[in-house]
Design a protein around this motif. Sequence first.
Motif, PDB file in Angstrom:
ATOM      1  N   VAL A   1       0.799  -0.989  -0.112  1.00 48.86           N
ATOM      2  CA  VAL A   1       0.114   0.032   0.060  1.00 48.86           C
ATOM      3  C   VAL A   1       0.781   1.478   0.022  1.00 48.86           C
ATOM      4  CG1 VAL A   1      -1.571   1.445   1.384  1.00 48.86           C
ATOM      5  CG2 VAL A   1      -2.056  -1.043   1.037  1.00 48.86           C
ATOM      6  N   GLU A   2       1.870   1.146   1.004  1.00 45.89           N
ATOM      7  CA  GLU A   2       2.889   2.474   0.755  1.00 45.89           C
ATOM      8  C   GLU A   2       3.472   2.497  -0.507  1.00 45.89           C
ATOM      9  OE1 GLU A   2       3.119   4.591   3.064  1.00 45.89           O
ATOM     10  OE2 GLU A   2       1.470   3.744   4.371  1.00 45.89           O
ATOM     11  N   VAL A   3       3.826   1.409  -1.219  1.00 43.18           N
ATOM     12  CA  VAL A   3       4.867   1.462  -2.356  1.00 43.18           C
ATOM     13  C   VAL A   3       3.680   2.311  -3.514  1.00 43.18           C
ATOM     14  CG1 VAL A   3       5.812   0.068  -4.252  1.00 43.18           C
ATOM     15  CG2 VAL A   3       6.279  -0.393  -1.820  1.00 43.18           C
ATOM     16  N   ILE A   4       2.366   1.725  -3.489  1.00 42.24           N
ATOM     17  CA  ILE A   4       1.317   2.067  -4.491  1.00 42.24           C
ATOM     18  C   ILE A   4       1.281   3.601  -4.161  1.00 42.24           C
ATOM     19  CG2 ILE A   4      -0.910   2.027  -5.205  1.00 42.24           C
ATOM     20  CD1 ILE A   4      -0.829  -0.836  -4.328  1.00 42.24           C
ATOM     21  N   HIS A   5       1.115   4.044  -2.895  1.00 41.42           N
ATOM     22  CA  HIS A   5       1.029   5.299  -2.650  1.00 41.42           C
ATOM     23  C   HIS A   5       2.258   6.056  -2.462  1.00 41.42           C
ATOM     24  CE1 HIS A   5      -1.573   8.482  -0.185  1.00 41.42           C
ATOM     25  NE2 HIS A   5      -1.311   8.832  -1.252  1.00 41.42           N
ATOM     26  N   SER A   6       3.081   5.826  -3.360  1.00 43.83           N
ATOM     27  CA  SER A   6       4.476   6.534  -3.385  1.00 43.83           C
ATOM     28  C   SER A   6       4.466   7.986  -4.201  1.00 43.83           C
ATOM     29  CB  SER A   6       5.711   5.574  -3.871  1.00 43.83           C
ATOM     30  OG  SER A   6       5.366   5.399  -5.220  1.00 43.83           O
ATOM     31  N   ARG A   7       5.300   8.971  -3.977  1.00 46.02           N
ATOM     32  CA  ARG A   7       5.469  10.327  -4.651  1.00 46.02           C
ATOM     33  C   ARG A   7       5.997   9.801  -6.047  1.00 46.02           C
ATOM     34  NH1 ARG A   7       4.536  14.721  -2.019  1.00 46.02           N
ATOM     35  NH2 ARG A   7       4.116  14.806   0.049  1.00 46.02           N
TER      36      ARG A   7
ATOM     37  N   GLY B   1      19.651 -20.219   2.060  1.00 50.67           N
ATOM     38  CA  GLY B   1      18.833 -19.650   0.976  1.00 50.67           C
ATOM     39  C   GLY B   1      17.640 -18.660   1.459  1.00 50.67           C
ATOM     40  N   LYS B   2      16.772 -19.399   2.533  1.00 51.54           N
ATOM     41  CA  LYS B   2      15.662 -18.598   3.136  1.00 51.54           C
ATOM     42  C   LYS B   2      16.273 -17.415   3.593  1.00 51.54           C
ATOM     43  CE  LYS B   2      12.781 -22.673   3.554  1.00 51.54           C
ATOM     44  NZ  LYS B   2      12.115 -23.544   4.682  1.00 51.54           N
ATOM     45  N   LEU B   3      17.324 -17.367   4.550  1.00 56.06           N
ATOM     46  CA  LEU B   3      17.658 -16.240   5.211  1.00 56.06           C
ATOM     47  C   LEU B   3      18.103 -15.127   4.252  1.00 56.06           C
ATOM     48  CD1 LEU B   3      19.860 -17.777   8.181  1.00 56.06           C
ATOM     49  CD2 LEU B   3      17.525 -16.644   8.295  1.00 56.06           C
ATOM     50  N   LEU B   4      18.878 -15.475   3.293  1.00 58.45           N
ATOM     51  CA  LEU B   4      19.381 -14.688   2.244  1.00 58.45           C
ATOM     52  C   LEU B   4      18.142 -14.137   1.412  1.00 58.45           C
ATOM     53  CD1 LEU B   4      22.006 -13.529   1.160  1.00 58.45           C
ATOM     54  CD2 LEU B   4      22.053 -15.284  -0.656  1.00 58.45           C
ATOM     55  N   GLU B   5      17.282 -14.733   1.149  1.00 59.23           N
ATOM     56  CA  GLU B   5      15.883 -14.205   0.407  1.00 59.23           C
ATOM     57  C   GLU B   5      15.153 -13.320   1.356  1.00 59.23           C
ATOM     58  OE1 GLU B   5      11.834 -15.784  -1.630  1.00 59.23           O
ATOM     59  OE2 GLU B   5      13.184 -17.273  -0.531  1.00 59.23           O
ATOM     60  N   LYS B   6      15.256 -13.726   2.756  1.00 62.99           N
ATOM     61  CA  LYS B   6      14.483 -12.729   3.454  1.00 62.99           C
ATOM     62  C   LYS B   6      15.350 -11.278   3.819  1.00 62.99           C
ATOM     63  CE  LYS B   6      12.544 -12.517   8.444  1.00 62.99           C
ATOM     64  NZ  LYS B   6      12.395 -13.253   9.606  1.00 62.99           N
ATOM     65  N   TYR B   7      16.622 -11.465   3.778  1.00 65.21           N
ATOM     66  CA  TYR B   7      17.460 -10.548   3.853  1.00 65.21           C
ATOM     67  C   TYR B   7      17.203  -9.656   2.565  1.00 65.21           C
ATOM     68  CZ  TYR B   7      21.661  -7.672   4.260  1.00 65.21           C
ATOM     69  OH  TYR B   7      22.584  -6.643   4.318  1.00 65.21           O
ATOM     70  N   TYR B   8      17.263 -10.051   1.505  1.00 64.83           N
ATOM     71  CA  TYR B   8      17.106  -9.251   0.362  1.00 64.83           C
ATOM     72  C   TYR B   8      15.589  -8.547   0.286  1.00 64.83           C
ATOM     73  CZ  TYR B   8      16.425  -7.899  -4.518  1.00 64.83           C
ATOM     74  OH  TYR B   8      16.069  -7.425  -5.844  1.00 64.83           O
ATOM     75  N   GLU B   9      14.535  -9.430   0.673  1.00 64.63           N
ATOM     76  CA  GLU B   9      13.327  -8.988   0.682  1.00 64.63           C
ATOM     77  C   GLU B   9      13.086  -7.471   1.618  1.00 64.63           C
ATOM     78  OE1 GLU B   9      10.852 -11.846   1.017  1.00 64.63           O
ATOM     79  OE2 GLU B   9      10.777 -12.823  -0.844  1.00 64.63           O
ATOM     80  N   THR B  10      13.772  -7.811   2.759  1.00 59.36           N
ATOM     81  CA  THR B  10      13.765  -6.868   4.036  1.00 59.36           C
ATOM     82  C   THR B  10      14.343  -5.647   3.225  1.00 59.36           C
ATOM     83  OG1 THR B  10      13.806  -8.456   5.666  1.00 59.36           O
ATOM     84  CG2 THR B  10      14.287  -6.303   6.493  1.00 59.36           C
TER      85      THR B  10
ATOM     86  N   GLU C   1      14.408  -0.065   1.126  1.00 62.20           N
ATOM     87  CA  GLU C   1      14.316   1.021   0.267  1.00 62.20           C
ATOM     88  C   GLU C   1      13.086   1.710  -0.165  1.00 62.20           C
ATOM     89  OE1 GLU C   1      17.299   2.322  -0.989  1.00 62.20           O
ATOM     90  OE2 GLU C   1      18.388   1.103   0.483  1.00 62.20           O
ATOM     91  N   LYS C   2      12.043   1.030  -0.532  1.00 66.90           N
ATOM     92  CA  LYS C   2      10.761   1.316  -0.886  1.00 66.90           C
ATOM     93  C   LYS C   2      10.098   2.366   0.108  1.00 66.90           C
ATOM     94  CE  LYS C   2       9.348  -2.601  -3.841  1.00 66.90           C
ATOM     95  NZ  LYS C   2       8.217  -3.576  -3.812  1.00 66.90           N
ATOM     96  N   LEU C   3      10.254   1.794   1.254  1.00 61.25           N
ATOM     97  CA  LEU C   3       9.479   2.750   2.332  1.00 61.25           C
ATOM     98  C   LEU C   3      10.420   4.108   2.766  1.00 61.25           C
ATOM     99  CD1 LEU C   3       8.368   0.138   5.086  1.00 61.25           C
ATOM    100  CD2 LEU C   3       6.871   1.562   3.561  1.00 61.25           C
ATOM    101  N   LYS C   4      11.602   3.885   2.606  1.00 66.95           N
ATOM    102  CA  LYS C   4      12.438   5.095   2.589  1.00 66.95           C
ATOM    103  C   LYS C   4      12.178   6.239   1.629  1.00 66.95           C
ATOM    104  CE  LYS C   4      17.037   4.772   1.954  1.00 66.95           C
ATOM    105  NZ  LYS C   4      18.397   4.614   1.968  1.00 66.95           N
ATOM    106  N   GLN C   5      11.863   5.699   0.554  1.00 69.37           N
ATOM    107  CA  GLN C   5      11.595   6.623  -0.747  1.00 69.37           C
ATOM    108  C   GLN C   5      10.263   7.381  -0.412  1.00 69.37           C
ATOM    109  OE1 GLN C   5      11.804   4.696  -4.279  1.00 69.37           O
ATOM    110  NE2 GLN C   5      14.086   4.193  -4.134  1.00 69.37           N
ATOM    111  N   THR C   6       9.316   6.840   0.467  1.00 66.13           N
ATOM    112  CA  THR C   6       8.006   7.237   0.530  1.00 66.13           C
ATOM    113  C   THR C   6       7.657   7.873   1.872  1.00 66.13           C
ATOM    114  OG1 THR C   6       7.070   4.845   1.271  1.00 66.13           O
ATOM    115  CG2 THR C   6       7.120   5.453  -0.857  1.00 66.13           C
ATOM    116  N   THR C   7       8.652   7.217   3.068  1.00 68.70           N
ATOM    117  CA  THR C   7       8.232   8.083   4.254  1.00 68.70           C
ATOM    118  C   THR C   7       9.429   8.627   5.048  1.00 68.70           C
ATOM    119  OG1 THR C   7       8.872   5.943   5.278  1.00 68.70           O
ATOM    120  CG2 THR C   7       6.450   6.226   4.617  1.00 68.70           C
ATOM    121  N   GLY C   8      10.698   8.386   4.366  1.00 70.22           N
ATOM    122  CA  GLY C   8      11.801   8.982   5.075  1.00 70.22           C
ATOM    123  C   GLY C   8      12.476   8.007   6.139  1.00 70.22           C
ATOM    124  N   GLU C   9      13.790   8.179   6.376  1.00 69.22           N
ATOM    125  CA  GLU C   9      14.492   7.232   7.184  1.00 69.22           C
ATOM    126  C   GLU C   9      14.189   7.238   8.902  1.00 69.22           C
ATOM    127  OE1 GLU C   9      18.730   8.325   6.882  1.00 69.22           O
ATOM    128  OE2 GLU C   9      18.795   7.800   4.700  1.00 69.22           O
TER     129      GLU C   9
END
Length: 786
Positions: free
Chosen positions: A87-93, A348-357, A362-370
């Motif tokens: 939802v935050e990604v869709i509602h991004s500037r 593999g699961k930890l690396l995938e989770k790390y990448y997704e996190t 990055e997505k939230l930082k662009q829309t809401t700030g650090e």
Amino acid sequence: MKKTNLKNGTPTLIEDITHKYVPYWPLLVLLAIPCFMLAWVYLKVKAPVYEVVATIQVKDEKKGVNEDEITESINMLSSKSIVENEVEVIHSRTFTEEVVKDLKLYAPMFQRGDYRSVSAYLTSPVTVQAENPDNLVEVPEVPFSYDFNTRTVKIGKKTFPLNRYVSTEYGRLMFTPNPRFVKSGEGQLYFSLIDPRKVTDGLYAALDISAVGKLSSIVKLKFKDVVPQRGEDIVNLIIEKYSKAQIEYKTGLAKNTMAFLDQRIAKVVGDLNGVERRVQRFRSDKGVVNLTDQSRLYLQNVAMNDQKLADLNMQLSVLDQVEKYMVSKNTAAGIAPATLGVNDPLIGKLLEKYYETELQYEKLKQTTGENNPSVQALSTQINSLKPTILENVRNQRINVQASLANLALTNNGYNSMLETIPAKERELLDVSRQQSTLSSLYNFLLQKREQAALAYSSDIAETQVIDKASASVLPVSPNKKFTYAAALALALLLTVGYILYRDILSNKVLFRSDIVNNTSYPLLAEISYIKKGKQMLLTGADFSTAQDEFRQLCIAAGFFLRGNDKKKILVTSSNEGEGKSLVLANIALTLSQAGKRVVLIDADMESQQLSRSFRAIGSGGLSEFLSGATNNPGSLIRSTGYQNLSLISAGEPKPGASTLLLNGNMEALIQELAEKFDFVLVDAPPVNPAADAYILSAMCDTTLYVIRHRFTAKSVIRKLDETNELKPLKGLALVFNGIRSRGFILKSRGFGYGHKHQPSSRTIWSKFGVRKNGAKQQAYRGVKPI
């Protein structure tokens, strides 16, 4: 609801509201007219707004949305999504700004109308596009016209072609045909140039994007616009931008994986070619074609161990790359290395989770700030995952190295057995073993690359559009019914405010409750407002109608009771102008017409209002008797022309005449008159500022204190109990005088100052000057005698 108290006649809530507010209904009508006119103008000027709604479904396996087996096998690189993050990604500037530029919302088109300018999103034949929107110079209005024959746009005296950037005084612009053009309007066309950042801020604030429920993966997009088509275009384009961004992310991940696999395949192919050339040269040079059965058995066992060694070496290589990636990782998000061949699924699961996190961070930082709590929580999660991954990689490396050591020990046993094989066969066996290992590794890498290629070529979005953007048929605002209801409410509020201002904020006595709630002395009666002329007494038809109120007063005071010993009556008030002389004269007339012998004494020697009313100004009055100029009380008594009613005038005005009240002559006079007459009524000066009323009250039996509606201050009533304790007025009782009707009423009937509605005759009341419709509640008059 407030109930009626039958014992004390307390009005119900409905009666109270009816009494206070209904008489002002003409004011409500008067105020409602301009309020309705303002509402009508508002509806004409305000553009109708329509609501656009679209719904999409976001893949969230925690909420029961997952891919089927076929899609999952093709889309092997798909990431796991969380609805709240999406939802935050869709509602991004970022998406909002792209929509503003793609739809050219920074250059809106308008058309002048009768009451307002309307959007020309569908009626303008052209649109305006800026060459550099970020450096746009804002312009409020730029009128233009379009020639369909020459396909040119005219601004002022200049003409510009279509589909080409041209230099104007507003910057470099390009006019393009409007793909949504329906038909031309009749008003003047013009466009505005607005900073795209302002348009982005407005669009971002107007967009409402939220999940349907906590357990739902359905996301609803809402947007309000004056042009339904434009609103649909905006919402659909945002969904399209979001889906496109998802596909680009997937293809980028697949591309990175394919590059890694291509690199590994190239190296394996090179090694495999080298080994095959060695086998070919060996067979050619040594002339070896077949091996013995024993050599083949040993060769098969060694080949199996070599395959395992190759797998373990490949795992070491992958673990080294993962460790290098994690150690050299900075704060920026990047594509994680593939963990192909590693047997431990946890890495593999930890690396995938790390990448997704990282991606969510990055997505939230662009829309809401650090500094957003969600961003900081993701950063903490990333920092905690990193050492966990490194520890698992190192533990896995130890296990792989231990397996390598075991296989090496096994191979040493096979090698010692192979020493018994002829040198040529043993040498050929070594080369063949390497060839078999590299061939198996090559096939494995080709299989993984094909899977990555399928994911790269797949354009399956992880978002499913359930309902495309659709605008409401009817506008959601302005609501005509609500607007007119608001206008009526405003008129009602203004009316109530006016009434409250007059009633509550007034410092004058307006209601009976202002008297009974602030003093313990009884209220005998209420007298309607009387327009007195030259004469103070009401006679003929006038008195026959008005006498009811004064008769009620006399009954309440007990003047008509048998054995009544209250013969000496004093009438006073707090200040001049409250109608004490009028009340006194008409009480006297009521008593005289009932057969009582009544004498009036005008003791208000300053104003002499009573004497003037009976045209008895001059010598031979009270002042002469008090000063000793005459000793015969009988000579003071004058006829008033009314049967049983006599008068002692104030006499000649003399300085300090009020001080003569204490010489004993006044008390003797009142006592002598009380023996000759049934009632002696004394008109005393107001209690403020003179003290005459207090002196005269001690000589009388009853004191009637006159309070005038909308004249007497409330503070006088509040202090009456306290004042009368210090300077008592004997037998004090109150009379509420000069009561006027409330509000704006009809001629023939209306609501008076009480709580009951009572019809009144316009003809009779208007003759003696009582304010029309001055009806009052009868319960107010029926108080007990004092």
